[in-house]
Scaffold this active site. Structure first.
Site, PDB file in Angstrom:
ATOM      1  N   HIS A  67     -21.204  72.713  -2.196  1.00 43.93           N
ATOM      2  CA  HIS A  67     -21.304  71.903  -0.987  1.00 43.93           C
ATOM      3  C   HIS A  67     -22.743  71.569  -0.590  1.00 43.93           C
ATOM      4  O   HIS A  67     -22.990  70.509  -0.012  1.00 43.93           O
ATOM      5  CB  HIS A  67     -20.621  72.644   0.167  1.00 43.93           C
ATOM      6  N   SER A 112     -22.070  66.288   4.942  1.00 45.40           N
ATOM      7  CA  SER A 112     -20.982  67.057   5.538  1.00 45.40           C
ATOM      8  C   SER A 112     -20.647  66.518   6.935  1.00 45.40           C
ATOM      9  O   SER A 112     -20.284  65.356   7.074  1.00 45.40           O
ATOM     10  CB  SER A 112     -21.356  68.540   5.564  1.00 45.40           C
ATOM     11  N   ASP A 129     -16.853  71.524  -4.676  1.00 44.95           N
ATOM     12  CA  ASP A 129     -17.144  71.670  -3.244  1.00 44.95           C
ATOM     13  C   ASP A 129     -16.058  72.535  -2.604  1.00 44.95           C
ATOM     14  O   ASP A 129     -14.885  72.185  -2.613  1.00 44.95           O
ATOM     15  CB  ASP A 129     -17.184  70.295  -2.580  1.00 44.95           C
TER      16      ASP A 129
END
Length: 435
Positions: free
Chosen positions: A364, A222, A323
């Site tokens: 995610h 991320s 995601d």
């Protein structure tokens, strides 16, 4: 008697007469009564109107607030004040079942202290019991690959999905160094893109001086993907400059001779975004110019897309289709950028992507749940000498044995990119290719 009757008739006549505008008054009264009755039976309408009005006010005032107080967006992006999980002693990783892990601190610059965990491979668990910093430092040169894990925003290195990934990588035989950037966890200072990139670079250099011939791979998740590509580009630039100086001194060597080798050993990007401006724009549509101004004033770019145009090292992308934080199309776009850049150097076989079906629910933060993740990473790290010439597809059912076969060609939907990119797509059962 007749007078009485006349009086009554006269009264009726007066009552029957209408004053001017009386009909309008009656209609207004009826409308007001009906409106009042309707509002009594549907109170949700007034609440909905208030909610819509509030949203409009916030949406209109937001760009003004961001321009006046640009630091607000920085706090949103980094979210370092959310020091979850709470009530966890970061100095004691054994409390999280990481009892072959050393907690230590590095100081990249005056006034900054960075908290780091070094987890050795599971095979060294026994030797790690009671061992000190010197022993842990020495193990970095034992030949096992070293993975520097750069986490995303929010929380510390002790968040569950980060800890579970460390356990998986350790069980697979890797050293894992988990870093809390400045301002995160028990690290001091305030975060910035320059500062966080410096932290990643400092840890890499610290490991490099101790790792001898061991491979070093940067793993970003991320927000951490920005630090991973930033650091990888810096390392590559520094090494290239050093190589040029040596070549000038020796009066030998060319750009072509030097380019392929001077880079980190590998970069793994989990749930990567193209750049921070585009990532934030999906949350604040309609404010592109405002975001551009505020991002630049905060010196927050995190340009993964630009970095991948120059990186020469091998790259592995991991992204789930469901995601809900970083859209899947961003991972596809970055994969194509990296593939095109490597294709110009005839090294396109060094770029790989694993996409996870939305039916798996990895979203995610939960790609670590892939039962064959260690095999994917192992295949990637073994590809240094072009041992893997094409991406691979495998069975991913927990009960299934690991089965590998070459993948065909894949064209990401609705991206406009040319065909020729092979992508590993993972579903609930056998790996699948989409056209």
């Amino acid at each position: 008697m007749s007078k009485t009757v006349d009086t009554e008739n006269e009264t009726k006549t007066k009552d029957s007469k209408e004053t001017p505008g009386s009909e309008n008054k009656k209609s207004y009264c009826k409308l007001e009564t009906a409106t009042r009755e309707r509002s009594q039976y549907s109170p949700g309408l007034s609440i909905l109107k208030k909610a819509i009005l509030l949203q409009c006010i916030v949406y209109i005032s937001l760009p003004v607030i961001l321009c006046l107080f640009p630091w607000i967006l920085g706090h949103v992006v980094f979210s370092h004040r959310l020091r979850i999980p709470y009530l966890v002693d970061l100095a004691s990783p054994a409390e999280l079942s990481l009892n072959h892990t050393l907690n230590f601190y590095l100081s990249p610059e005056e006034g900054i202290s960075l908290g780091v965990w070094h987890t050795v491979p599971d095979s060294q668990w026994e030797k790690a019991q009671g061992a000190g910093p010197e022993w842990y430092s020495e193990t970095l040169g034992d030949g096992s690959p070293v993975i520097i894990y750069l986490h995303g925003n929010v929380g510390s290195r002790a968040i569950n999905h980060r800890v579970e990934l460390v356990k998986i990588l350790s069980a697979a035989g890797y050293h894992v160094l988990s870093l809390d950037y400045r301002g995160y966890g028990d690290s001091s200072g305030e975060p910035s893109e320059v500062g966080l990139t410096s932290d990643a670079l400092y840890l890499y250099q610290w490991v490099k001086t101790r790792s001898r011939t061991s491979q070093i791979c940067l793993w970003g998740h991320s927000l951490g993907t920005g630090m991973a590509t930033n650091a990888a580009v810096k390392i590559q630039e520094q090494a290239m400059e050093l190589a040029r100086e040596r070549a000038r001194d020796l009066r030998a060597g060319t750009q072509a001779d030097l380019e392929p080798s001077y880079a980190v050993d590998g970069v793994i990007l989990e749930a990567p975004y193209t750049n921070m401006e585009e990532e934030m724009y999906q949350w604040l549509p309609g404010f592109q110019s405002v975001l551009h101004h505020v991002m630049r004033s905060n010196n927050m770019v995190f340009a993964n897309d630009e970095n991948l145009k120059t990186l020469t090292t091998r790259i592995l992308f991991l992204h789930a289709e469901d995601d809900n934080v970083v859209p899947f199309y961003m991972g596809q776009k970055l994969y194509q950028i990296a593939l095109q850049a490597h294709r110009q150097r005839y090294a396109e076989d060094q770029v790989h992507m694993v996409s996870y079906s939305g039916s798996l629910g990895y979203s995610h933060n939960y790609i670590y749940l892939d039962p064959n993740l260690a095999s994917v990473v192992g295949q990637f790290l073994q590809s240094k000498n072009n041992n893997i010439h094409r991406p691979i597809v495998r069975q991913t059912s927990p009960s299934a044995s690991c089965h590998w076969r070459p993948a065909g060609l894949y064209r990401p939907p609705d991206t406009g990119f040319p065909p020729g990119a092979a992508v590993l797509a993972v579903s609930g059962g056998l790996g699948r290719l989409r056209s």
